[in-house]
Design a protein around this motif. Structure first.
Motif, PDB file in Angstrom:
ATOM      1  N   SER A 312       0.851  -1.189   0.000  1.00 26.33           N
ATOM      2  CA  SER A 312       0.000   0.000   0.000  1.00 26.33           C
ATOM      3  C   SER A 312       0.888   1.240   0.000  1.00 26.33           C
ATOM      4  O   SER A 312       1.920   1.281   0.675  1.00 26.33           O
ATOM      5  N   LEU A 313       0.457   2.237  -0.743  1.00 23.49           N
ATOM      6  CA  LEU A 313       1.175   3.499  -0.818  1.00 23.49           C
ATOM      7  C   LEU A 313       0.372   4.586  -0.111  1.00 23.49           C
ATOM      8  O   LEU A 313      -0.759   4.891  -0.500  1.00 23.49           O
ATOM      9  N   LEU A 314       0.951   5.155   0.953  1.00 23.39           N
ATOM     10  CA  LEU A 314       0.336   6.247   1.706  1.00 23.39           C
ATOM     11  C   LEU A 314      -1.080   5.900   2.172  1.00 23.39           C
ATOM     12  O   LEU A 314      -2.052   6.353   1.568  1.00 23.39           O
ATOM     13  N   PRO A 315      -1.260   5.165   3.251  1.00 23.70           N
ATOM     14  CA  PRO A 315      -0.216   4.752   4.192  1.00 23.70           C
ATOM     15  C   PRO A 315       0.647   3.632   3.629  1.00 23.70           C
ATOM     16  O   PRO A 315       0.161   2.744   2.926  1.00 23.70           O
ATOM     17  N   ASN A 316       1.935   3.697   3.973  1.00 24.88           N
ATOM     18  CA  ASN A 316       2.908   2.742   3.446  1.00 24.88           C
ATOM     19  C   ASN A 316       2.880   1.456   4.264  1.00 24.88           C
ATOM     20  O   ASN A 316       3.235   1.449   5.449  1.00 24.88           O
ATOM     21  N   ARG A 317       2.428   0.395   3.626  1.00 19.70           N
ATOM     22  CA  ARG A 317       2.308  -0.885   4.309  1.00 19.70           C
ATOM     23  C   ARG A 317       2.651  -2.022   3.348  1.00 19.70           C
ATOM     24  O   ARG A 317       2.313  -1.949   2.155  1.00 19.70           O
ATOM     25  N   VAL A 318       3.260  -3.075   3.853  1.00 13.93           N
ATOM     26  CA  VAL A 318       3.352  -4.341   3.121  1.00 13.93           C
ATOM     27  C   VAL A 318       2.135  -5.158   3.526  1.00 13.93           C
ATOM     28  O   VAL A 318       1.983  -5.535   4.687  1.00 13.93           O
ATOM     29  N   LEU A 319       1.249  -5.415   2.572  1.00 12.71           N
ATOM     30  CA  LEU A 319      -0.020  -6.082   2.874  1.00 12.71           C
ATOM     31  C   LEU A 319       0.119  -7.588   2.959  1.00 12.71           C
ATOM     32  O   LEU A 319      -0.634  -8.251   3.670  1.00 12.71           O
ATOM     33  N   GLY A 320       1.066  -8.152   2.219  1.00 10.93           N
ATOM     34  CA  GLY A 320       1.251  -9.598   2.254  1.00 10.93           C
ATOM     35  C   GLY A 320       1.899 -10.112   0.988  1.00 10.93           C
ATOM     36  O   GLY A 320       2.383  -9.340   0.152  1.00 10.93           O
ATOM     37  N   CYS A 321       1.879 -11.420   0.851  1.00  7.87           N
ATOM     38  CA  CYS A 321       2.525 -12.099  -0.273  1.00  7.87           C
ATOM     39  C   CYS A 321       1.476 -12.545  -1.282  1.00  7.87           C
ATOM     40  O   CYS A 321       0.547 -13.282  -0.942  1.00  7.87           O
TER      41      CYS A 321
END
Length: 423
Positions: A312-321
């Motif tokens: 995710s970009l802004l908020p910056n998150r790694v959502l998964g694989c």
């Protein structure tokens, strides 16, 4: 109605009692009246007889089957309207496949061996009628997308091997080479209308804004280049970043530009603020080699570690694989025209498909949860969990906290990985 042939065969196979059994005194004495038949013939199962003549229905999968290639593919591209995917490999061959979620229906349409060296990028024209390819042999080829026939060859399009390719529209094509030169071609004339060198290292990726006015390039020298297509001139280079810039994409409805890097960091630029980054996001990945936008705020990134991450970009998150080429670097990822499928090619010589349709419905909270130490990537599909194809023991979701445990530890706000989360 006549009985089916196989049903008739079963009926005929039941033996009739011999005539001697009915009159033989010995048989009569051994069998009491009312006793059941000592060896009755089994009744045929009508259901099994009916099913035996019907072939099993083909299995319908969530994604098309993986395609095993003869060599490592450097590039993959989806057709803009048809269920066709193309790839180019290190041997210089270009392939086109029709794909289907029904097992056994994915097949090769054609292959072309016109390049003498490694094919580094393939792209369909916006209308899907042509397939363009560039190669280490410095040539730019235009193929008929339906038959694979060579339509146009620009033999020495660049002085150095060509690495990046982008069809801007039906007639304008941009290419970038290993020496940092950007060329823009008018394919109606077969000549370049822009020939500019402002990078000191290879051009890894090219993209364009929605209005087809500004070209953006990512380079191995750690800078992003900005070029004005309408005025046919160079605008500026960004400040130098740590590591090679490996990919570039436009996000947030044209308000943001993101670049991946060989250091595993995503650099974020404001539109019209290309000189310096507005934000950066360090992923726990070996690199960010390629970026494929799925929505305005969610993208997939691929790395040398073989993982395809949803970010995710802004908020910056790694959502998964989303998926993985087990233990093998990934060369390129690309989304289909409807953003439901993502295709990837890696060093395992597989062209793989992943279901990313669920990403569009995901909502990302501004509140950041602390991950457990050693926590693994959340799997975003069954295939990523190892329930399909060659996957086994892939990254699974973190174990749920035991009942009665302290949930506050799980939901503490972790230190920010980015400079800011403001849009």
């Amino acid at each position: 109605m006549a009985a089916p042939t196989e049903h008739a065969e079963v009926v005929c196979a039941v033996p009739e009692p011999a005539e001697t059994d009915r009159t033989d005194p010995q048989n009569t004495a051994d069998t009491e009246p009312g006793d059941p038949d000592p060896d009755p013939a089994p009744d045929p199962d009508p259901d099994s007889d009916e099913d035996a003549g019907e072939p099993a229905a083909p299995r319908v999968r969530d994604t098309p089957e993986d395609i095993r290639l003869e060599a490592i593919a450097n590039s993959v591209a989806f057709h803009p309207s048809a269920r066709v995917v193309a790839c180019g490999d290190v041997d210089g061959d270009v392939y086109a496949f029709s794909y289907s979620c029904t097992e056994g229906e994915t097949r090769e349409l054609w292959s072309s061996g016109h390049h003498r060296k490694s094919c580094r990028s393939v792209r369909f024209s916006p209308d899907g009628g042509k397939l363009l390819s560039v190669s280490k042999d410095k040539a730019l080829h235009v193929l008929d997308a339906e038959r694979g026939a060579l339509l146009t060859r620009i033999h020495k399009a660049h002085a150095a091997p060509i690495n990046a390719l982008l069809p801007v529209d039906e007639n304008i094509v941009a290419t970038g080479d290993d020496a940092g030169t950007l060329k823009v071609w008018d394919m109606r004339k077969g000549t370049s209308v822009m020939d500019l060198k402002h990078h000191d290292d290879y051009i890894s990726d090219i993209t364009v804004d929605q209005n087809k006015r500004i070209l953006l390039t990512a380079s191995g020298d750690g800078t992003m280049g900005v070029f004005n297509l309408k005025r046919r001139r160079f605008e500026l280079l960004s400040e130098f970043q740590s590591g090679d810039l490996t990919s570039v994409a436009v996000m947030k409805r044209g308000r943001k530009v993101v670049c991946g890097s060989s250091e595993g960091t995503v650099y974020i630029f404001n539109w019209n603020g290309f000189g310096a980054t507005s934000d950066r996001f360090a992923l726990k990945a070996e690199s960010v080699d390629c970026i494929a936008p799925v929505t305005d705020s969610i993208m997939c990134v691929a790395s040398m570690d073989g993982f395809i991450r949803a970010v995710s970009l802004l908020p910056n998150r790694v959502l998964g694989c989303v998926g993985q080429h087990v233990g093998e670097p990934i060369e390129e990822i690309v989304t289909s025209a409807d953003s439901r499928l993502l295709a990837s090619c890696g060093h395992d010589q597989l062209l793989s498909f992943w279901d990313v349709s669920s990403l569009a419905a995901m909502t990302v909270s501004d509140y950041r949860k602390r991950k457990r130490k050693g926590g693994r990537l959340k799997a975003l599909s069954k295939k990523a969990l190892g329930d399909d194809d060659f996957f086994s023991g892939l990254q699974e979701e973190p174990d749920k906290k035991e009942a009665g445990g302290d949930e506050e530890d799980e939901e503490e706000e972790e230190e920010s990985d980015s400079d800011s989360d403001s849009d």
